[in-house]
Design an enzyme around this catalytic site. Structure first.
Site, short mmCIF file in Angstrom:
data_model
loop_
_atom_site.label_atom_id
_atom_site.label_comp_id
_atom_site.label_asym_id
_atom_site.label_seq_id
_atom_site.Cartn_x
_atom_site.Cartn_y
_atom_site.Cartn_z
CG LEU A 185 -1.90 -1.17 1.31
CD1 LEU A 185 -2.63 -1.13 2.64
CD2 LEU A 185 -2.90 -1.12 0.17
CG ASP B 187 -7.23 8.81 9.38
OD1 ASP B 187 -8.36 9.11 8.93
OD2 ASP B 187 -6.55 9.57 10.08
CG LEU B 188 -8.08 1.15 5.63
CD1 LEU B 188 -8.50 0.16 6.70
CD2 LEU B 188 -8.86 0.92 4.34
CG ASP B 189 -4.46 -0.47 6.06
OD1 ASP B 189 -4.62 -1.16 7.09
OD2 ASP B 189 -4.88 -0.83 4.95
CB ALA B 190 -3.22 6.11 7.99
#
EC number: 3.5.1.10
Length: 284
Positions: free
Chosen positions: A196, A226-229
């Site tokens: 990603l 916050d997705l994957d952050a």
């Protein structure tokens, strides 16, 4: 295992922090068995982790916290003191892929990870027999595509019922709602491949193969809305070549996912991870 009290703190950097902490411990006869510190010149913040031999102190953990509180207040510290002999309760969550869950269960079974696992939660039945072989309760909570909130409400209830200190998403393939992420801030750990944002969506390893990538990796991080952050705890990489087929890359990707997740969870359980903003300081 030798019993220690773990003091972990962060605060605005200034002269005298190390001296004040060490003098406080020594003034009560405490023996420091391990100490790490870091000063960040850009943020102006100071981070410290100290292990104290519990037997060297004349009072309990509660009394230690009470005695240290005035010092913490004077330095504007964010801090905690934990007892290394008290295992954290860790709920594992998974979907259908078994590699991360199987690895963590093995490390738990072999006592490599010092924790309690009160249950495993999944949205599928696939992994039940493996989990129950370890003597751990398995809760299957299916997801209705038309009403996902019912699934998340039950998951939230199970986490609360089992008084979990930490939740690990061991390839759990649902996106947790914002309120769950915020309620368990810095207590939910996730793992994902490190392609990603280059290769999003399905079959990322096949996408990477088509692009001829030379490194594949995995990222272990705390979950945020916050997705994957969220703040990164650990990352692992391995090299691949033009000879590596998509199946080889999937296999190697699973290996690095297992390693990064297990290492990140271990550091979390040992109070080695300090979060500041969206970054971490990890005293490994």
């Amino acid at each position: 295992m030798e019993r220690n009290y773990r003091l972990v703190l962060s605060c605005p950097d200034r002269v005298g922090i190390v001296s004040m902490v060490s003098n406080f411990i020594s003034s009560h006869g405490g023996s420091i068995t391990d100490a790490n510190q870091h000063s960040d010149p850009l943020s102006g913040y100071f981070f410290m982790r100290v292990e104290i031999d519990a037997q060297s102190l004349p009072f309990s953990l509660e009394r230690l916290r009470e005695a240290f509180a005035p010092i913490a207040s004077s330095f504007e510290m964010e801090w905690q003191i934990t007892d290394s002999s008290q295992p954290k309760k860790v709920i594992l969550m998974a979907s259908r892929q078994s590699h991360c869950l199987a690895d963590l269960l093995y490390r738990y079974h072999s006592k490599e990870l010092f924790c309690e696992i009160p249950c495993v939660i999944s949205n599928h039945e696939d992994l039940r027999s493996m989990v129950e072989w370890h003597g751990i309760p398995y809760h299957c909570v299916p997801v209705d595509p038309d009403n996902k909130q019912a699934h998340f409400d039950r998951v939230d209830e199970l986490i609360h019922e089992h008084e979990a200190d930490t939740v690990v998403l061991a390839r759990y393939m649902q996106i947790l709602p914002e309120k769950v992420c915020e309620r368990y801030q810095h207590r939910i750990i996730n793992i994902h491949h490190s392609f990603l944002p280059s290769f999003v969506g399905a079959r990322p390893y096949h996408q990477a193969y088509d692009r001829g990538v030379k490194l594949i990796g995995a990222t272990c991080h705390y979950v945020t809305p916050d997705l994957d952050a969220g703040p990164i705890i650990d990352q692992e990489v391995t090299r691949v070549s033009h000879r590596s087929l998509p199946d080889d890359m999937v296999r190697l990707g699973r290996d690095v996912e297992k390693l990064a997740l297990a290492r990140g969870l271990r550091w979390h359980l040992e109070d080695r991870v300090l979060v500041h903003g969206n970054k971490t300081v990890v005293f490994d």
